[in-house]
Design an enzyme around this catalytic site. Structure first.
Site, PDB file in Angstrom:
ATOM      1  N   HIS A 210      29.266  43.099   5.284  1.00 25.74           N
ATOM      2  CA  HIS A 210      28.740  42.574   6.549  1.00 25.74           C
ATOM      3  C   HIS A 210      29.189  43.453   7.720  1.00 25.74           C
ATOM      4  CE1 HIS A 210      28.266  39.024   4.015  1.00 25.74           C
ATOM      5  NE2 HIS A 210      27.594  38.410   4.974  1.00 25.74           N
ATOM      6  N   HIS A 250      36.311  36.227   3.703  1.00 27.83           N
ATOM      7  CA  HIS A 250      36.934  37.541   3.546  1.00 27.83           C
ATOM      8  C   HIS A 250      38.364  37.465   4.050  1.00 27.83           C
ATOM      9  CE1 HIS A 250      33.965  40.375   2.068  1.00 27.83           C
ATOM     10  NE2 HIS A 250      33.058  39.905   2.901  1.00 27.83           N
ATOM     11  N   ASP A 254      39.817  43.002   4.313  1.00 28.57           N
ATOM     12  CA  ASP A 254      38.427  43.306   3.969  1.00 28.57           C
ATOM     13  C   ASP A 254      37.637  43.709   5.210  1.00 28.57           C
ATOM     14  OD1 ASP A 254      39.159  42.412   1.446  1.00 28.57           O
ATOM     15  OD2 ASP A 254      38.412  40.386   1.812  1.00 28.57           O
TER      16      ASP A 254
END
Length: 291
Positions: A210, A250, A254
Site C-alpha cells: 500500500h 501492518h 512494514d
C-alpha cells in the site's frame, strides 16, 4: 615521456606524467595490465590540507595515512560542514547502547510495536464500530485503485513506463521477502471484506505494498510537475498508514520499509530506463554510420 592533462580525484585539473607508454586496456587473455604510475601535484584534500597523492593502476595512495594530516581546524570544520553525518554518528552511539541494554521480547509475547501503542485509541474506536472500520477499509481500497490506475495510465496513455517498471520490481521483491519470512498476524487484527486485497484473503505483512505503491505514484507525479496530486497522495498515504496501524494490518516496520522500497525501486526503474535509452542511442548511431 608524454605529458597530458586529466582531472584528478579532487575535481581539479592537474598535469600528470605517464612514466610508461600510454595506457592500454588489460589483455583479456592473461588478465595483465600495464604498470602505469600517475603522479599528481599537490592539491587540497577533503579536510582542506595539502598532500601529495599517487595513483597506481587506478588506486589512490598517499604517502601518509589521512588521519595523520588532520588538525584541530579539520575536526571543527567537519562538525560545521557535515552536521547530518555527525548527528548520525551520535545516533550510532546511542542505539548501540540501546541495543546492548534493551530487554528482549519473550517468545511467548506478541511483538512490541510502538505504532500499535500510539494508535491504541484509534484501534479501540474501530473495534467498537465495525461500520466505521468497513467504511475506512473501502476508502483505502479506492486509494489503492487510484494508485493502480495512475501507474498504468502513465504507461499505457502517456507512454512513460518508469512507474510501472518500478511497481513490477517492487511487488516481485515484496513477494520474495514475504515468502522468505512470514510474520505472524497481529493478535488484534481487524479485518474487513472490502479491504484490499478484497475478501479477507491472506496477504504478506512485510513490506507494505500500500505504502510503496503510493510513494511510486507520488514520485512520478513530482517528475511531471503534478505537485498538487503528489501532495494529495502523500497525505492519503499518511492517513492510510495510520489506519493500517490501527487495524493492525501492518507492523510499523512494514510501513517504514514500504516507504524506502518505493523510493528505491523508483530509482532502480530510472536506472533501467537510462540503460535501455543509452543502448538504443548507441545502436541507432551505429546503424547510421553503417548506412
Amino acid at each position: 615521456m608524454k605529458r597530458v592533462s586529466s582531472p584528478n580525484v579532487f575535481s581539479t585539473t592537474a598535469t600528470t606524467t605517464l612514466l610508461t607508454s600510454p595506457y592500454r586496456p588489460p589483455d583479456k587473455g592473461n588478465c595483465r595490465s600495464n604498470n602505469v604510475k600517475v603522479m599528481g601535484n599537490k592539491k587540497a584534500g577533503v579536510h582542506g590540507n595539502v598532500a601529495d597523492y599517487h595513483v597506481f593502476n587506478g588506486g589512490v595512495h598517499s604517502g601518509k595515512p589521512s588521519f595523520m594530516k588532520w588538525t584541530l581546524n579539520d575536526v571543527v570544520n567537519v562538525v560545521r560542514s557535515h552536521r547530518i553525518p555527525c548527528v548520525f554518528a551520535v545516533g550510532l552511539v546511542f542505539f548501540m547502547y540501546v541495543e546492548y541494554t534493551i530487554r528482549m521480547v519473550p517468545h511467548s509475547s506478541p511483538p512490541l510495536d510502538w505504532g500499535f501503542l500510539l494508535t491504541r485509541s484509534f484501534h479501540r474506536a474501530l473495534a467498537s464500530r465495525p461500520l466505521l472500520n468497513t467504511v475506512l477499509a473501502a476508502l483505502n481500497t479506492v486509494f489503492v485503485l487510484m494508485q493502480t490506475v495512475y501507474i498504468v495510465w502513465a504507461w499505457v496513455i502517456e507512454g512513460r513506463p518508469r512507474a510501472t517498471i518500478s511497481a513490477l520490481f517492487m511487488f516481485t521483491c515484496r513477494g520474495i521477502l514475504g515468502c522468505s519470512t512470514q510474520l505472524p498476524l497481529p493478535q488484534e487484527f481487524l479485518g474487513s471484506g472490502v479491504d484490499f486485497p478484497v475478501g479477507n484473503v491472506s496477504f504478506f505483512l512485510f513490506f507494505s505494498g500500500h505504502v510503496a505503491g503510493a510513494v511510486i505514484a507520488s514520485l512520478d507525479m513530482r517528475r511531471m510537475q503534478r505537485r498538487g496530486m503528489a501532495w494529495l497522495f502523500d497525505i492519503l498515504n499518511v492517513l492510510q498508514s495510520l489506519r493500517l496501524l490501527a487495524t493492525r494490518g501492518h507492523y510499523t516496520i512494514d510501513l517504514a520499509v514500504g516507504l524506502g522500497a518505493g523510493i528505491l525501486f523508483d530509482f532502480l526503474a530510472g536506472k533501467y530506463e537510462q540503460s535501455k535509452t543509452t543502448k538504443t542511442s548507441t545502436f541507432s548511431r551505429s546503424m547510421k554510420e553503417i548506412c
